[in-house]
Design a protein around this motif. Structure first.
Motif, short mmCIF file in Angstrom:
data_model
loop_
_atom_site.label_atom_id
_atom_site.label_comp_id
_atom_site.label_asym_id
_atom_site.label_seq_id
_atom_site.Cartn_x
_atom_site.Cartn_y
_atom_site.Cartn_z
N LEU A 46 0.81 -1.24 -0.23
CA LEU A 46 -0.10 0.34 -0.20
C LEU A 46 1.03 1.49 0.18
CD1 LEU A 46 -2.38 -0.66 2.46
CD2 LEU A 46 -3.15 -1.05 0.27
N ALA A 47 2.13 1.00 0.67
CA ALA A 47 2.67 1.89 1.49
C ALA A 47 4.29 1.95 1.21
CB ALA A 47 2.47 3.83 2.12
N ALA A 48 4.77 3.49 1.49
CA ALA A 48 6.60 2.57 1.95
C ALA A 48 6.53 4.17 2.81
CB ALA A 48 7.26 2.48 1.22
N PHE A 49 7.60 3.71 3.74
CA PHE A 49 7.99 5.55 3.93
C PHE A 49 8.95 5.25 5.11
CE2 PHE A 49 3.59 4.91 5.01
CZ PHE A 49 2.80 6.03 4.12
N PRO A 50 10.44 6.40 4.30
CA PRO A 50 11.40 6.22 5.57
C PRO A 50 11.22 6.62 7.03
CG PRO A 50 11.50 8.20 4.08
CD PRO A 50 10.31 7.87 4.23
N VAL A 51 12.40 6.02 7.92
CA VAL A 51 12.37 6.30 9.05
C VAL A 51 13.02 6.19 9.91
CG1 VAL A 51 9.58 4.78 9.37
CG2 VAL A 51 12.38 3.63 9.59
N ALA A 52 13.37 6.58 11.58
CA ALA A 52 14.83 6.68 12.01
C ALA A 52 14.24 5.55 13.87
CB ALA A 52 14.86 8.30 12.67
N ILE A 115 5.31 3.51 16.85
CA ILE A 115 5.62 4.14 16.16
C ILE A 115 5.20 5.39 16.10
CG2 ILE A 115 5.39 4.06 13.78
CD1 ILE A 115 4.42 1.00 13.78
N HIS A 116 5.80 6.87 16.17
CA HIS A 116 5.17 7.61 16.18
C HIS A 116 5.95 8.95 15.16
CE1 HIS A 116 9.25 9.37 18.46
NE2 HIS A 116 9.10 8.66 18.55
N GLY A 117 4.55 9.88 15.17
CA GLY A 117 4.69 11.39 14.52
C GLY A 117 6.73 11.75 15.23
N GLN A 118 6.66 13.34 14.41
CA GLN A 118 8.11 13.91 15.51
C GLN A 118 7.52 14.44 16.79
OE1 GLN A 118 11.00 14.87 13.64
NE2 GLN A 118 10.14 12.68 12.44
N ASP A 145 3.77 11.52 6.96
CA ASP A 145 4.61 9.50 7.34
C ASP A 145 3.04 8.84 8.25
OD1 ASP A 145 5.33 10.57 4.34
OD2 ASP A 145 7.48 9.87 5.38
N MET A 146 3.02 9.42 9.52
CA MET A 146 2.31 9.33 10.21
C MET A 146 0.83 8.80 10.33
SD MET A 146 3.60 7.38 12.71
CE MET A 146 1.29 6.71 14.56
N GLU A 147 0.39 10.02 10.05
CA GLU A 147 -0.69 9.72 9.58
C GLU A 147 -1.01 9.51 8.61
OE1 GLU A 147 -4.59 11.83 9.88
OE2 GLU A 147 -3.18 12.30 11.32
N GLN A 148 -0.28 8.86 7.24
CA GLN A 148 -1.23 7.91 6.75
C GLN A 148 -0.96 6.89 7.50
OE1 GLN A 148 0.70 7.99 2.58
NE2 GLN A 148 1.40 9.98 2.82
N VAL A 149 -0.30 6.40 7.93
CA VAL A 149 0.12 5.30 9.19
C VAL A 149 -1.09 4.95 9.74
CG1 VAL A 149 1.27 4.18 10.25
CG2 VAL A 149 2.44 4.81 8.38
N TRP A 150 -1.28 5.75 10.63
CA TRP A 150 -2.60 5.87 11.30
C TRP A 150 -3.44 6.31 11.13
CZ3 TRP A 150 -2.46 7.18 16.83
CH2 TRP A 150 -3.77 7.74 17.47
#
Length: 163
Positions: A46-52, A115-118, A145-150
């Protein structure tokens, strides 16, 4: 006649809402080496996002304070809208094996891995913060990106975190 018009309008509204609703992921896959979080529905990406990750990204989380992100299969067991970060989804770490391994070493396994945003108020800094591993063991995304995952992930969704 009013029922027909009202019924048709309601059906159109429901159809429009369903058509624009985010697809629901049934698996979250995190690849630490690639620094990516992937959302899957069945076999479909569905989607891919860069993460730290945690500041010590290599290896499985061993104990509280080691700044490592766990590896293995867990569940995303609850959402936390009022986090100190832009939204958060809790990872069910530690599991029974994690607790037993930590107990054998005489340490606490830690917990509260998300898993979280900034950090709240610092979303503007994501262009910088997402260039290095900065969390205490969590998986961090840019706020958008976090909003999309949420939107795509419900509590109970499995997460697999690969080395």
């Amino acid at each position: 006649m009013h029922r027909t018009i009202l019924g048709g309008a309601l059906a159109a509204l429901l159809f429009a809402t369903a058509a624009t609703a985010a697809p629901q992921a049934d698996l979250v896959l995190v690849d630490k080496r690639a620094q990516r979080l992937y959302l899957y529905q069945g076999q479909r990406l569905l989607a891919a996002f860069p993460v730290a990750f945690g500041a010590q990204a290599q290896g499985h989380k061993q104990q509280e304070g080691d700044e490592r992100t766990p590896e293995g299969r867990y569940l995303l067991d609850y959402k936390k809208a009022d986090s100190g970060y832009y939204k958060a989804i809790h990872i069910s770490y530690p599991n029974a094996a994690d607790r037993a391994a930590a107990a054998a070493r005489g340490v606490s396994p830690g917990g509260q891995v998300m898993i979280h945003g900034q950090r709240n108020g610092f979303g503007w800094a994501a262009a910088l913060t997402q260039r290095f591993n900065w969390t205490n063991g969590c998986i961090a995304l840019r706020n958008a990106d976090m909003e999309q995952v949420w939107q795509a992930v419900a509590p109970g969704t499995p997460i697999v975190i690969r080395p």
